[in-house]
Design a protein around this motif. Structure first.
Motif, PDB file in Angstrom:
ATOM      1  N   GLY A  16      50.127   0.994  64.336  1.00  0.00           N
ATOM      2  CA  GLY A  16      50.301   2.161  65.186  1.00  0.00           C
ATOM      3  C   GLY A  16      50.830   1.794  66.567  1.00  0.00           C
ATOM      4  O   GLY A  16      51.366   0.707  66.785  1.00  0.00           O
ATOM      5  N   MET A  17      50.619   2.692  67.514  1.00  0.00           N
ATOM      6  CA  MET A  17      51.199   2.557  68.849  1.00  0.00           C
ATOM      7  C   MET A  17      50.283   1.731  69.753  1.00  0.00           C
ATOM      8  O   MET A  17      49.221   2.196  70.162  1.00  0.00           O
ATOM      9  CB  MET A  17      51.414   3.938  69.457  1.00  0.00           C
ATOM     10  CG  MET A  17      52.206   4.896  68.576  1.00  0.00           C
ATOM     11  SD  MET A  17      53.944   4.458  68.486  1.00  0.00           S
ATOM     12  CE  MET A  17      54.494   5.001  70.085  1.00  0.00           C
ATOM     13  N   ILE A  18      50.697   0.516  70.042  1.00  0.00           N
ATOM     14  CA  ILE A  18      49.956  -0.364  70.952  1.00  0.00           C
ATOM     15  C   ILE A  18      50.867  -0.693  72.127  1.00  0.00           C
ATOM     16  O   ILE A  18      51.904  -1.333  71.952  1.00  0.00           O
ATOM     17  CB  ILE A  18      49.500  -1.657  70.245  1.00  0.00           C
ATOM     18  CG1 ILE A  18      48.603  -1.333  69.059  1.00  0.00           C
ATOM     19  CG2 ILE A  18      48.757  -2.560  71.225  1.00  0.00           C
ATOM     20  CD1 ILE A  18      48.210  -2.544  68.227  1.00  0.00           C
ATOM     21  N   GLY A  19      50.492  -0.246  73.299  1.00  0.00           N
ATOM     22  CA  GLY A  19      51.339  -0.424  74.464  1.00  0.00           C
ATOM     23  C   GLY A  19      50.898  -1.564  75.360  1.00  0.00           C
ATOM     24  O   GLY A  19      49.828  -2.145  75.179  1.00  0.00           O
ATOM     25  N   GLU A  25      43.333  13.123  60.929  1.00  0.00           N
ATOM     26  CA  GLU A  25      42.320  12.070  61.016  1.00  0.00           C
ATOM     27  C   GLU A  25      42.944  10.675  61.005  1.00  0.00           C
ATOM     28  O   GLU A  25      42.660   9.837  61.868  1.00  0.00           O
ATOM     29  CB  GLU A  25      41.322  12.200  59.867  1.00  0.00           C
ATOM     30  CG  GLU A  25      40.173  11.207  59.967  1.00  0.00           C
ATOM     31  CD  GLU A  25      39.129  11.415  58.869  1.00  0.00           C
ATOM     32  OE1 GLU A  25      38.250  10.567  58.760  1.00  0.00           O
ATOM     33  OE2 GLU A  25      39.212  12.426  58.149  1.00  0.00           O
ATOM     34  N   GLY A  26      43.824  10.424  60.051  1.00  0.00           N
ATOM     35  CA  GLY A  26      44.458   9.112  59.972  1.00  0.00           C
ATOM     36  C   GLY A  26      45.530   8.915  61.022  1.00  0.00           C
ATOM     37  O   GLY A  26      45.751   7.811  61.513  1.00  0.00           O
ATOM     38  N   VAL A  27      46.207  10.007  61.400  1.00  0.00           N
ATOM     39  CA  VAL A  27      47.308   9.916  62.352  1.00  0.00           C
ATOM     40  C   VAL A  27      46.811   9.613  63.763  1.00  0.00           C
ATOM     41  O   VAL A  27      47.452   8.890  64.525  1.00  0.00           O
ATOM     42  CB  VAL A  27      48.144  11.208  62.340  1.00  0.00           C
ATOM     43  CG1 VAL A  27      49.217  11.177  63.414  1.00  0.00           C
ATOM     44  CG2 VAL A  27      48.773  11.399  60.972  1.00  0.00           C
ATOM     45  N   LEU A  28      45.651  10.159  64.133  1.00  0.00           N
ATOM     46  CA  LEU A  28      45.108   9.908  65.468  1.00  0.00           C
ATOM     47  C   LEU A  28      44.812   8.426  65.666  1.00  0.00           C
ATOM     48  O   LEU A  28      45.086   7.856  66.733  1.00  0.00           O
ATOM     49  CB  LEU A  28      43.841  10.737  65.690  1.00  0.00           C
ATOM     50  CG  LEU A  28      44.055  12.237  65.920  1.00  0.00           C
ATOM     51  CD1 LEU A  28      42.726  12.958  66.054  1.00  0.00           C
ATOM     52  CD2 LEU A  28      44.915  12.476  67.163  1.00  0.00           C
ATOM     53  N   ALA A  29      44.252   7.790  64.643  1.00  0.00           N
ATOM     54  CA  ALA A  29      44.009   6.346  64.722  1.00  0.00           C
ATOM     55  C   ALA A  29      45.329   5.596  64.855  1.00  0.00           C
ATOM     56  O   ALA A  29      45.438   4.619  65.597  1.00  0.00           O
ATOM     57  CB  ALA A  29      43.260   5.864  63.486  1.00  0.00           C
ATOM     58  N   PHE A  30      46.354   6.089  64.152  1.00  0.00           N
ATOM     59  CA  PHE A  30      47.681   5.474  64.227  1.00  0.00           C
ATOM     60  C   PHE A  30      48.269   5.609  65.625  1.00  0.00           C
ATOM     61  O   PHE A  30      48.809   4.653  66.189  1.00  0.00           O
ATOM     62  CB  PHE A  30      48.598   6.139  63.196  1.00  0.00           C
ATOM     63  CG  PHE A  30      50.019   5.657  63.229  1.00  0.00           C
ATOM     64  CD1 PHE A  30      50.407   4.544  62.518  1.00  0.00           C
ATOM     65  CD2 PHE A  30      50.968   6.324  63.996  1.00  0.00           C
ATOM     66  CE1 PHE A  30      51.711   4.093  62.554  1.00  0.00           C
ATOM     67  CE2 PHE A  30      52.277   5.884  64.041  1.00  0.00           C
ATOM     68  CZ  PHE A  30      52.645   4.768  63.308  1.00  0.00           C
ATOM     69  N   MET A  31      48.163   6.801  66.231  1.00  0.00           N
ATOM     70  CA  MET A  31      48.735   7.033  67.548  1.00  0.00           C
ATOM     71  C   MET A  31      48.012   6.239  68.638  1.00  0.00           C
ATOM     72  O   MET A  31      48.602   5.877  69.653  1.00  0.00           O
ATOM     73  CB  MET A  31      48.704   8.525  67.883  1.00  0.00           C
ATOM     74  CG  MET A  31      49.560   9.400  66.978  1.00  0.00           C
ATOM     75  SD  MET A  31      51.294   8.901  66.923  1.00  0.00           S
ATOM     76  CE  MET A  31      51.809   9.246  68.606  1.00  0.00           C
ATOM     77  N   ASN A  32      46.721   5.985  68.434  1.00  0.00           N
ATOM     78  CA  ASN A  32      45.956   5.220  69.428  1.00  0.00           C
ATOM     79  C   ASN A  32      46.111   3.714  69.248  1.00  0.00           C
ATOM     80  O   ASN A  32      45.711   2.950  70.137  1.00  0.00           O
ATOM     81  CB  ASN A  32      44.469   5.582  69.341  1.00  0.00           C
ATOM     82  CG  ASN A  32      44.186   6.964  69.904  1.00  0.00           C
ATOM     83  OD1 ASN A  32      44.823   7.386  70.871  1.00  0.00           O
ATOM     84  ND2 ASN A  32      43.236   7.673  69.313  1.00  0.00           N
ATOM     85  N   GLY A  33      46.650   3.292  68.128  1.00  0.00           N
ATOM     86  CA  GLY A  33      46.819   1.861  67.863  1.00  0.00           C
ATOM     87  C   GLY A  33      45.510   1.210  67.478  1.00  0.00           C
ATOM     88  O   GLY A  33      44.677   0.936  68.334  1.00  0.00           O
ATOM     89  N   PRO A  58      39.706   1.738  69.706  1.00  0.00           N
ATOM     90  CA  PRO A  58      40.986   1.199  69.212  1.00  0.00           C
ATOM     91  C   PRO A  58      41.617   0.240  70.208  1.00  0.00           C
ATOM     92  O   PRO A  58      41.528   0.428  71.421  1.00  0.00           O
ATOM     93  CB  PRO A  58      41.846   2.459  69.035  1.00  0.00           C
ATOM     94  CG  PRO A  58      40.861   3.560  68.816  1.00  0.00           C
ATOM     95  CD  PRO A  58      39.672   3.202  69.660  1.00  0.00           C
ATOM     96  N   VAL A  59      42.268  -0.785  69.681  1.00  0.00           N
ATOM     97  CA  VAL A  59      42.846  -1.815  70.538  1.00  0.00           C
ATOM     98  C   VAL A  59      43.931  -1.240  71.445  1.00  0.00           C
ATOM     99  O   VAL A  59      44.150  -1.723  72.570  1.00  0.00           O
ATOM    100  CB  VAL A  59      43.410  -2.968  69.675  1.00  0.00           C
ATOM    101  CG1 VAL A  59      44.583  -2.499  68.812  1.00  0.00           C
ATOM    102  CG2 VAL A  59      43.799  -4.148  70.534  1.00  0.00           C
ATOM    103  N   GLY A  60      44.607  -0.177  70.997  1.00  0.00           N
ATOM    104  CA  GLY A  60      45.617   0.452  71.836  1.00  0.00           C
ATOM    105  C   GLY A  60      45.019   1.045  73.103  1.00  0.00           C
ATOM    106  O   GLY A  60      45.640   0.997  74.179  1.00  0.00           O
TER     107      GLY A  60
END
Length: 336
Positions: free
Chosen positions: A257-260, A178-186, A310-312
């Motif tokens: 998290g990951m923002i590209g 749950e928390g990691v998905l938000a992190f991966m999406n930024g 998510p901003v990512g």
């Protein structure tokens, strides 16, 4: 010559002024809009009031730290992208495309899923992951020196391998995603003043180092032979600039998290606005990056009522077409 310099200075000053005005407008808009909309008068009244109120709580503890985070992260990613584009002499380079962000993200994901008791040390591990990814990229790319093309190809390979590892890690820990998905999406959702303090510490150090690298970045843009003729240690400077970029990327990944695409799109637009001289391009990139990420986060919060994107994801949707445009563009992008 003096006339050209005056015109150039006027152009840069005008661009910076417009960007600062846009940053101020985006900040005010981001404070006012959301699931609950407030007027400027309501916000000012709540902020300067001695009494606690729902408006004050939302603005002061939720929206304001999020705005500051967006500004810090956008600035850091833009500076990192600008440095890497100088190192690679390629406008398609950024922390995401060459594997630096993937290294930071992999280390952070590993801590969050396997060693959650160490979550307070995520920024440190994220930087370690980014630094390790840089070392692997340069080790694979080294062959009697460092060639930008080999660096990019090595980065793509590292990106692919780390992406596969992250996918495997998520499959093996599907009950804790749950928390990691938000992190991966930024995402900047749920971030508060604690994250602002962390980001401010890392970003301030990283941005100061980035501005100290301006001379080296300009030299690397001239090409390897020209830089060497000027007495520049090309390989050493590439490693140093990459290390600063890795530090900035790791700082942002550890917090949001990951923002590209920020590091890819923003420096390119800055070149189009003020040219490729890093003395002016770097500060413009830093301010423009803050504007772009703050605007993207505001859009993600408001574009779909009752739902936050998510901003990512917003940056990927907007940055993807721009990336394709760069791929299709003929010739070298120089900003001239």
């Amino acid at each position: 010559m003096k006339t050209k310099q005056k015109i150039s200075l006027l152009r840069v000053s005008s661009v910076m002024l417009v960007l600062l005005i846009l940053l101020g407008l985006c900040s005010v808009l981001s404070l006012a809009v959301g699931s609950a909309g407030y007027s400027i008068q309501e916000i000012l009244k709540a902020l300067f009031s001695q009494e606690d109120s729902p408006v004050k709580t939302i603005v002061l503890n939720l929206r304001l730290p999020r705005i500051i985070l967006a500004i810090l992260i956008g600035s850091s990613l833009s500076a990192a992208g600008a440095l890497l584009q100088s190192v690679m002499r390629n406008p398609l380079a950024d922390p995401g495309t060459i594997g630096v962000s993937a290294g930071a993200g992999t280390a952070a994901t590993t801590i969050l899923l396997i060693f959650p008791q160490l979550s307070a040390s995520v920024p440190l591990f994220a930087f370690g992951g980014a630094a390790l990814a840089c070392v692997l990229i340069y080790t694979m790319a080294w062959k009697g020196g460092v060639d930008p093309t080999r660096i990019i190809l090595s980065g793509v390979a590292i990106n692919s391998v780390l992406g596969a590892y992250n996918s495997l890690l998520q499959l093996m820990n599907s009950d804790s995603l749950e928390g990691v998905l938000a992190f991966m999406n930024g995402s900047l959702s749920g971030r508060g003043w604690h994250q602002v303090q962390i980001a401010a510490c890392y970003a301030s150090v990283g941005l100061v180092m980035a501005f100290l690298c301006i001379k080296s970045a300009n030299a690397l843009q001239l090409g390897e032979e020209m830089a060497k003729s000027l007495g520049v240690k090309v390989s050493l400077n590439r490693v140093l600039l990459s290390a600063v970029a890795a530090f900035l990327a790791a700082a942002t990944v550890s917090v949001a998290g990951m923002i590209g695409f920020v590091g890819l799109v923003v420096p390119h637009i800055a070149r189009l606005l003020v040219g490729s001289d890093y003395k002016v391009m770097m500060p413009v990139s830093v301010v423009l990056g803050a504007v772009v990420l703050l605007a993207a986060d505001t859009v993600g919060r408001t574009v779909v009522p009752g739902m936050e994107i998510p901003v990512g994801i917003v940056m990927a949707v907007c940055g993807g077409p721009f990336f394709l445009y760069l791929l299709r563009k003929k010739g070298k992008v120089s900003g001239n």
